[in-house]
Design an enzyme around this catalytic site. Structure first.
Site, PDB file in Angstrom:
ATOM      1  N   LYS A 148      33.606  37.741  51.452  1.00 31.59           N
ATOM      2  CA  LYS A 148      33.283  37.553  49.975  1.00 31.59           C
ATOM      3  C   LYS A 148      33.171  36.013  49.859  1.00 31.59           C
ATOM      4  O   LYS A 148      32.179  36.032  48.629  1.00 31.59           O
ATOM      5  CB  LYS A 148      34.358  38.303  49.184  1.00 31.59           C
ATOM      6  CG  LYS A 148      35.811  37.493  49.476  1.00 31.59           C
ATOM      7  CD  LYS A 148      36.157  36.486  48.306  1.00 31.59           C
ATOM      8  CE  LYS A 148      37.345  36.149  48.889  1.00 31.59           C
ATOM      9  NZ  LYS A 148      37.949  34.933  47.684  1.00 31.59           N
ATOM     10  N   THR A 181      35.298  36.959  42.771  1.00 34.79           N
ATOM     11  CA  THR A 181      34.884  35.538  43.536  1.00 34.79           C
ATOM     12  C   THR A 181      33.468  35.338  43.283  1.00 34.79           C
ATOM     13  O   THR A 181      32.812  34.254  43.169  1.00 34.79           O
ATOM     14  CB  THR A 181      34.978  35.661  45.028  1.00 34.79           C
ATOM     15  OG1 THR A 181      36.370  36.145  45.368  1.00 34.79           O
ATOM     16  CG2 THR A 181      34.832  34.419  45.889  1.00 34.79           C
TER      17      THR A 181
END
Length: 331
Positions: A190, A247
């Site tokens: 991620k 994120t």
């Protein structure tokens, strides 16, 4: 009462130590810099990484032996690429039956090992003693007691449940899971996708573009995860989609912020300055994730483009053109 040693006093290590203490766990922190340990211990604050946050009365030290003494849970809160060297120094003082909990998210450069594998290899601990924590856990929001959930993954259910109990508060909800691989792959990848989303944002691209990058990035993560033994359902949960969305979209995300500077025309050096002198984890991880994907025959075009931007000098505009110019095919 459980006793936890938190080794690492960055923003996430400090925030998680706060969570543990507020959950009723006895906590001692270790800080690499003596001055950080002194302020943490005497003033219960960390102005370097969490300015303005008042901490509970948590003990802190620069002596890892003092921090580790009698710990039931050893929280490893150092960056992924420095975990091996730190753990080699600490491993002889880790209590024999302590659960080793990794907060680090990355794939080790060179070895291509996940963090739990590095921990087991260096410490000599049985893999069933190693747990990982992953989810949409932006440190500042959690330090502010904003509600969040996370995943504690361990092949030993009783250890996962012990960590769950030691960290559950009114604002922080941990779930347990046995899929350590899935949680670690989601956490490592991620950061790379967040770089791409930051670049798109810095270039002035809109929400459609960001949503497309997140979705195609998730497809890459699932392909790699399945290839190395993860459960796809894990990557559809908090440690996958949840962590990815937080994120990729939050200005509190160092990886997104780093990418934003690059997309706006900045250099790697100016992006590092904008993120308080720290290189985003995704900058390091994109190379090791790409290598892991290649070793398993997995195609990851977004990850490959981020590696080229960060390490081969590819212009961000060319990277976007490269991705949009790929051959048409079914989703």
């Amino acid at each position: 009462m459980a006793r936890a040693a938190v080794l690492g006093a960055g923003s996430w290590g400090t925030a998680f130590a706060k969570v543990l203490a507020e959950a009723g766990t006895e906590v001692t922190m270790w800080a690499r810099r003596p001055e950080v340990a002194k302020v943490l211990d005497s003033e219960h604050r960390n102005p370097w990484y969490l300015p303005g946050i008042e901490l509970p009365p948590i003990a802190a030290t620069h002596d890892h032996r003092a921090a580790l003494a009698g710990a039931d849970i050893v929280v490893l809160a150092v960056p992924s690429q420095s975990l091996r060297a730190n753990l080699a120094e600490w491993q002889g003082d880790i209590p024999g039956d302590a659960t080793l909990l990794s907060l680090a998210k990355g794939i080790e450069t060179g070895t291509l090992l996940r963090m739990s594998q590095v921990i087991a290899e260096v410490s000599g601990a049985d893999p069933s003693r190693v747990a990982v924590l992953s989810g949409p856990n932006l440190a500042r929001e959690i330090a502010d007691r904003q509600p969040a959930a996370t995943v504690v993954a361990c092949t030993d259910t009783s250890r996962a449940e012990a960590v769950q109990l030691a960290s559950a508060t009114g604002y922080f909800r941990p779930y347990t899971n046995a899929d350590v691989i899935g949680c670690e792959i989601g956490g490592a990848c991620k950061n790379v996708i967040a770089l791409a989303c930051g670049i798109a944002s810095g270039m002035g691209l809109g929400d459609n573009s960001i949503a497309s990058l997140i979705t195609r990035g998730l497809a890459e993560i699932i392909r790699l995860g399945v290839a190395v033994g993860a459960e796809p359902v894990t990557l559809a949960g908090l440690a996958g989609v949840g962590d990815l969305v937080a994120t990729c979209t939050s200005p509190l995300s160092r990886n997104r912020s780093f990418g934003h500077v690059l997309g706006a025309g900045g250099t790697m050096e100016s992006a590092q300055q904008a993120t308080h002198g720290q290189v985003a984890e995704g900058v390091k991880s994109c190379t090791s994730v790409r290598a892991l994907a290649a070793a398993h025959g997995v195609e990851m075009p977004l990850t490959n483009a981020m590696h080229q931007v960060c390490h081969e000098g590819l212009a961000t505009s060319e990277a976007v053109g490269q991705l949009l110019g790929r051959r048409l095919k079914p989703e």
